[in-house]
Motif scaffolding. Structure first.
Motif, mmCIF file in Angstrom:
data_model
loop_
_atom_site.group_PDB
_atom_site.id
_atom_site.type_symbol
_atom_site.label_atom_id
_atom_site.label_comp_id
_atom_site.label_asym_id
_atom_site.label_seq_id
_atom_site.Cartn_x
_atom_site.Cartn_y
_atom_site.Cartn_z
ATOM 1 N N ARG A 136 0.866 -1.182 0.000
ATOM 2 C CA ARG A 136 0.000 0.000 0.000
ATOM 3 C C ARG A 136 0.907 1.238 0.000
ATOM 4 O O ARG A 136 2.010 1.213 0.522
ATOM 5 C CB ARG A 136 -0.940 -0.031 1.202
ATOM 6 N N THR A 137 0.402 2.308 -0.585
ATOM 7 C CA THR A 137 1.277 3.436 -0.912
ATOM 8 C C THR A 137 1.577 4.385 0.253
ATOM 9 O O THR A 137 2.238 5.400 0.059
ATOM 10 C CB THR A 137 0.691 4.250 -2.077
ATOM 11 N N GLY A 138 1.122 4.061 1.460
ATOM 12 C CA GLY A 138 1.436 4.911 2.610
ATOM 13 C C GLY A 138 2.934 5.043 2.827
ATOM 14 O O GLY A 138 3.422 6.110 3.204
ATOM 15 N N VAL A 139 3.675 3.972 2.569
ATOM 16 C CA VAL A 139 5.128 4.011 2.756
ATOM 17 C C VAL A 139 5.771 5.008 1.801
ATOM 18 O O VAL A 139 6.689 5.748 2.169
ATOM 19 C CB VAL A 139 5.743 2.597 2.578
ATOM 20 N N ALA A 140 5.269 5.057 0.562
ATOM 21 C CA ALA A 140 5.808 6.004 -0.415
ATOM 22 C C ALA A 140 5.424 7.434 -0.050
ATOM 23 O O ALA A 140 6.214 8.363 -0.221
ATOM 24 C CB ALA A 140 5.296 5.665 -1.811
ATOM 25 N N HIS A 141 4.200 7.611 0.455
ATOM 26 C CA HIS A 141 3.765 8.939 0.899
ATOM 27 C C HIS A 141 4.722 9.474 1.961
ATOM 28 O O HIS A 141 5.144 10.636 1.901
ATOM 29 C CB HIS A 141 2.351 8.857 1.460
ATOM 30 N N LEU A 142 5.084 8.627 2.908
ATOM 31 C CA LEU A 142 5.994 9.043 3.979
ATOM 32 C C LEU A 142 7.370 9.381 3.424
ATOM 33 O O LEU A 142 7.955 10.408 3.775
ATOM 34 C CB LEU A 142 6.114 7.934 5.020
ATOM 35 N N ALA A 143 7.890 8.510 2.562
ATOM 36 C CA ALA A 143 9.239 8.718 2.034
ATOM 37 C C ALA A 143 9.323 9.973 1.186
ATOM 38 O O ALA A 143 10.278 10.759 1.292
ATOM 39 C CB ALA A 143 9.664 7.494 1.218
ATOM 40 N N LEU A 144 8.330 10.191 0.336
ATOM 41 C CA LEU A 144 8.341 11.347 -0.561
ATOM 42 C C LEU A 144 8.103 12.647 0.194
ATOM 43 O O LEU A 144 8.683 13.685 -0.135
ATOM 44 C CB LEU A 144 7.289 11.166 -1.655
ATOM 45 N N THR A 145 7.239 12.595 1.213
ATOM 46 C CA THR A 145 6.925 13.798 1.981
ATOM 47 C C THR A 145 8.077 14.188 2.898
ATOM 48 O O THR A 145 8.471 15.359 2.970
ATOM 49 C CB THR A 145 5.646 13.591 2.813
#
Length: 227
Positions: A136-145
């Motif tokens: 799920r893309t929550g991990v990418a949201h955290l990394a990108l933010t």
């Protein structure tokens, strides 16, 4: 130093050496975990024990989210449970409340902004058949933010530590593999956010799969419906 951090320091001096002496986990690639600064440890998820194993082998505090039930018990057992989970760096989240789940991402960002390590399972819930499910893309949201690196983690053997229905943990071989950090800052500038999140997540899951050797399920993992 706060009382919570002090309690963590006390536990971390005692628990990791004890656990490692009993279970003797095999740890590979620990040098890939930055010793300072915000970082995400993104792991496959096979067992409740995963959130204990990773903090035990990493020489810095790793914050995980844990279901709020572990923090709200009463009596001696409830107090002991709360102190234990707080002491090893876990934060409560109500997984059945969608608003609370979204707020947990803000909590994770606060952890990363403070320059701490945050542990996450992109599959969302543990695999019950041993396959690696779509992230799920929550991990990418955290990394990108937060613009922090992601260290992929592959666990093997933790599902045998304390199988469902077992009342006590078993001494079984466990291996923890840490992969090369995935840097995302600046790589997706100008890419539509939704596409960037999906691409980053898929890259992370591919790295996790390489480390864990799991068969990809190709679908999302859903929490089982309570009877």
């Amino acid at each position: 130093m706060t009382s919570d951090s002090g309690f963590y320091e006390v536990l971390h001096r005692v628990i990791p050496p004890l656990v490692k002496a009993i279970w003797r986990p095999t740890v590979i690639g620990l040098e890939n975990v930055p010793r300072t600064g915000g970082v995400i440890l993104a792991s496959n998820h096979l067992s409740f024990a995963d959130s204990v194993v990773i903090p035990v082998v990493v020489p810095r505090k790793v914050v995980f989210l844990a279901k709020s039930d572990y923090f709200t018990g009463r009596g001696v057992k409830g107090t002991a449970s709360r102190l234990w989970f707080e002491g090893i760096g876990m934060l409560p989240v109500d997984r059945d409340d969608k608003k609370a789940a979204l707020a947990s991402l803000d909590t994770a960002l606060e952890v990363l902004t403070r320059g701490e390590a945050f542990g996450i399972y992109p599959e969302g819930t543990r695999s019950r058949d041993g396959r690696l499910y779509r992230g799920r893309t929550g991990v990418a949201h955290l990394a990108l933010t937060a613009r922090v690196p992601v260290v992929p983690v592959g666990l093997t053997g933790t599902e045998k530590l304390q199988p469902v229905g077992s009342s006590r943990p078993r001494v079984v071989p466990v291996t923890v593999r840490f992969g090369t950090p995935i840097e995302v800052a600046g790589r997706y500038d100008g890419v539509p956010l939704g596409r960037a999140r999906r691409q980053v997540t898929d890259e992370i899951m591919a790295a996790i799969g390489h480390l864990s050797g799991q068969e990809p399920a190709g679908i999302y993992n859903e929490r089982p419906t309570e009877p």
